[in-house]
Design an enzyme around this catalytic site. Structure first.
Site, PDB file in Angstrom:
ATOM      1  N   ALA A   1     -77.074 -31.941 -63.132  1.00 50.55           N
ATOM      2  CA  ALA A   1     -77.499 -33.322 -63.372  1.00 50.55           C
ATOM      3  C   ALA A   1     -78.089 -33.905 -62.107  1.00 50.55           C
ATOM      4  CB  ALA A   1     -76.301 -34.163 -63.805  1.00 50.55           C
TER       5      ALA A   1
ATOM      6  N   GLY B   1     -79.829 -37.779 -60.452  1.00 47.94           N
ATOM      7  CA  GLY B   1     -79.999 -39.209 -60.714  1.00 47.94           C
ATOM      8  C   GLY B   1     -78.982 -39.992 -59.934  1.00 47.94           C
ATOM      9  N   GLY B   2     -79.172 -41.302 -59.899  1.00 49.99           N
ATOM     10  CA  GLY B   2     -78.251 -42.125 -59.148  1.00 49.99           C
ATOM     11  C   GLY B   2     -78.198 -41.687 -57.712  1.00 49.99           C
ATOM     12  N   MET B   3     -76.987 -41.566 -57.200  1.00 50.57           N
ATOM     13  CA  MET B   3     -76.849 -41.294 -55.785  1.00 50.57           C
ATOM     14  C   MET B   3     -76.876 -39.823 -55.430  1.00 50.57           C
ATOM     15  SD  MET B   3     -72.813 -42.026 -55.587  1.00 50.57           S
ATOM     16  CE  MET B   3     -72.504 -41.063 -54.128  1.00 50.57           C
TER      17      MET B   3
ATOM     18  N   VAL C   1     -75.642 -32.968 -59.115  1.00 50.27           N
ATOM     19  CA  VAL C   1     -74.500 -32.077 -59.285  1.00 50.27           C
ATOM     20  C   VAL C   1     -75.043 -30.689 -59.627  1.00 50.27           C
ATOM     21  CG1 VAL C   1     -72.405 -31.616 -60.609  1.00 50.27           C
ATOM     22  CG2 VAL C   1     -73.011 -33.964 -60.034  1.00 50.27           C
TER      23      VAL C   1
ATOM     24  N   LYS D   1     -71.366 -31.472 -55.645  1.00 48.37           N
ATOM     25  CA  LYS D   1     -72.134 -32.718 -55.708  1.00 48.37           C
ATOM     26  C   LYS D   1     -72.803 -32.918 -54.354  1.00 48.37           C
ATOM     27  CE  LYS D   1     -71.690 -37.367 -57.174  1.00 48.37           C
ATOM     28  NZ  LYS D   1     -70.878 -38.272 -57.923  1.00 48.37           N
TER      29      LYS D   1
ATOM     30  N   ASP E   1     -64.684 -47.193 -60.367  1.00 46.20           N
ATOM     31  CA  ASP E   1     -65.824 -46.941 -61.249  1.00 46.20           C
ATOM     32  C   ASP E   1     -65.383 -46.105 -62.445  1.00 46.20           C
ATOM     33  OD1 ASP E   1     -68.420 -47.100 -62.098  1.00 46.20           O
ATOM     34  OD2 ASP E   1     -69.172 -45.510 -60.795  1.00 46.20           O
TER      35      ASP E   1
END
Ligand code: 3AM
Length: 501
Positions: A206, A208-210, A213, A228, A327
């Site tokens: 995956a 995206g975001g910060m 992975v 990650k 979160d």
């Protein structure tokens, strides 16, 4: 071939067999997966050295690994804040941190009077500036003895001062290599690359975001893991590396079957003056709960209740270690191949992920507000109870098939959180068992003081409703109870003191 315990006994002929046995009993299994008998024996000898002299709070050993690369093994009495002091002391000696692996003794058997130790193995790089290894070890030990004495009396800032010891014997005598003590990574991170000498990136799961992975192969243990990776700009994020190390250190100590196990972490230099922070963890074949809900829709009640319990066990464990997740959402609940749930992605290096999503949320409030407690979304202080709200919102979605507040924009969600109570589960899903409606209602109370104060109490309530057959369908497989070592460390601390930042 000797079993590991016998191998270590053979390697430590002068050491009290009871102490070796205690080490094997009290170290978590992840520690024995990670270290060979020879390494375990070295740690046992360090523990034995300290046990023989109660004034020793710490033992330090440094081994050269390669030119300008060393392994530092620190064994000591376990206090909150030890890792932060170790990284400070290393920096003060001009040694740059590459990687940290940390394990700590599990709780002793009830009634047993046994000490608690940690073993922290760090890979560092730097030069000794012409000094002997022995001198460096002595300086480090002096710094840490001073620091740990302060930690022993709960003085975290005094400990940091002692660890950094500006006037200490080694201050300013060592040179950090121009790389800043990190592994050099020629181009950005990508498939095929080996991080920390052990984790080969196989394919991207995956992005995206910060961060991204990857599925990865751990070479030393020949197994699949997840890594990650996130890129940071060291100039912009000066404090980031220290924070990352502290946080991964805290997570590496977690041994909970309901939390994704962290295996190792490190930092590498990437192209363009950037740094790459990476975190290796167990691979969760079942993907995340968000994807599962999208694909399969709401699960049978019994499966949802099992996930709910597992998530509460994981969060409760973290809260007892004084860590708030911050979160909690379906995307951060990961599933094993067998469909069991573990909580993942604890507050690591959280910088703003989706500026568009965060809308007017100020400061360091991050991510999606859809699961957030009102006080968190509105920028007030958060505590365990904010996580409990978020778990309520997450499982509202699991059982109801929709979000508690499903407004289109973040701003509208914020307005709703500020002005309205969350809907009741049975208003949205009338067939849901009433006890779940009651429990989720208490988890999502608008004021923190009206909520459950402790995950353990929610678990107790769930268990009591379950015993009375009030939660509907039976689960085809047994619901796992908490592990036995967990049972010994439950205490109803509702307002834990937090890790120093
Ligand atoms: O973005 P998606 O849903 O495809 O499932 C997680 C999520 O995938 C996956 O990485 C994405 C960002 O969190 N993921 C996270 N941790 C993982 C792990 N330990 C993982 N997949 C497997 N094992």
């Amino acid at each position: 071939m000797l079993n590991p315990l016998d191998a270590v006994r053979t390697l430590c002929p002068g050491v009290d067999p009871g102490l070796i046995e205690m080490h094997f009993r009290r170290m978590p299994s992840s520690y024995f997966e990670r270290y060979s008998a020879a390494e375990v024996a070295r740690h046992v000898r360090q523990v034995a050295g300290m046990a023989a002299d109660p004034t020793q709070l710490v033992s330090v050993e440094v081994r050269p690994l390669a030119a300008q690369a060393f392994e530092v093994a620190v064994v000591g009495a376990d206090f909150t804040g030890v890792l932060a002091c170790i990284t400070t002391a290393l920096a003060a000696e001009g040694l740059g941190l590459q990687e940290v692996q940390l394990a700590t003794y599990l709780e002793p058997d009830p009634g047993a009077v046994e000490p608690t130790y940690f073993v922290d193995v760090l890979r560092v790089s730097g030069t000794l500036g012409g000094r002997s290894l022995k001198a460096v070890v002595e300086h480090l030990r002096d710094r840490l003895m001073g620091a740990f004495r302060q930690l022993a009396v709960g003085d975290f800032s005094g400990a940091q001062v002692a660890a950094s010891g500006g006037t200490g014997p080694g201050a300013g005598r060592f040179h950090t290599p121009t790389s800043g003590g990190r592994t050099q990574v020629p181009a950005g991170v990508g498939t095929g690359q080996v991080l920390g000498g052990d984790f080969r990136l196989v394919d991207k799961v995956a992005a995206g975001g910060m961060g991204q992975v990857y599925r990865a192969h751990q070479l030393s243990l020949n197994r699949t893991v997840a890594v990650k990776v996130s890129t940071v700009d060291p100039d912009e994020d000066a404090s980031m590396a220290g924070r990352f190390t502290r946080e991964t250190g805290v997570l590496a100590r977690f041994t909970c079957p309901y939390i994704v196990q962290v295996l190792a972490a490190g930092t590498a230099d990437a192209a363009g003056g950037k740094a790459v922070q990476w975190l290796a963890m167990e691979y969760m074949e079942g993907g995340d709960l968000s994807a599962r809900l999208k694909r399969d829709g709401p699960p049978p009640v019994a499966t949802g209740v099992r996930w709910f319990r597992q998530a509460l066990e994981g969060l409760g464990y973290a809260h007892r270690q004084a860590v708030i997740h911050r979160d909690v959402k379906p995307h951060n609940m990961l599933l094993t191949a067998d469909g069991d749930l573990k909580v993942g992605d604890f507050g690591l290096v959280r910088h703003t992920q989706h500026p568009a999503e965060t809308g007017t949320i100020r400061g360091s409030v991050l991510g999606t507000p859809y699961y957030m407690a009102p006080e968190q979304a509105l920028g007030d202080s958060v505590d365990d109870r904010s996580d409990l709200y978020a778990i309520g919102a997450t499982f509202f979605q699991v059982f109801a098939g929709r979000l508690p507040f499903d407004e289109k924009s973040s701003a509208a969600v914020l307005a709703a959180l500020a002005n309205r109570d969350a809907p009741r589960l049975r208003d949205v899903a009338p067939a849901a068992p009433r006890p779940l409606d009651v429990i989720l209602g208490r988890l999502m109370a608008r004021r923190p003081e009206d909520r459950y104060q402790d995950a353990r109490v929610v678990l107790d309530d769930l268990a009591s409703y379950e015993r009375r057959g009030l939660l509907g369908g039976q689960e085809p497989t047994a619901i796992p109870g908490p592990p036995t070592e967990e049972a010994t460390i439950h205490h109803r601390r509702t307002r834990p003191s937090k890790q120093p930042d």
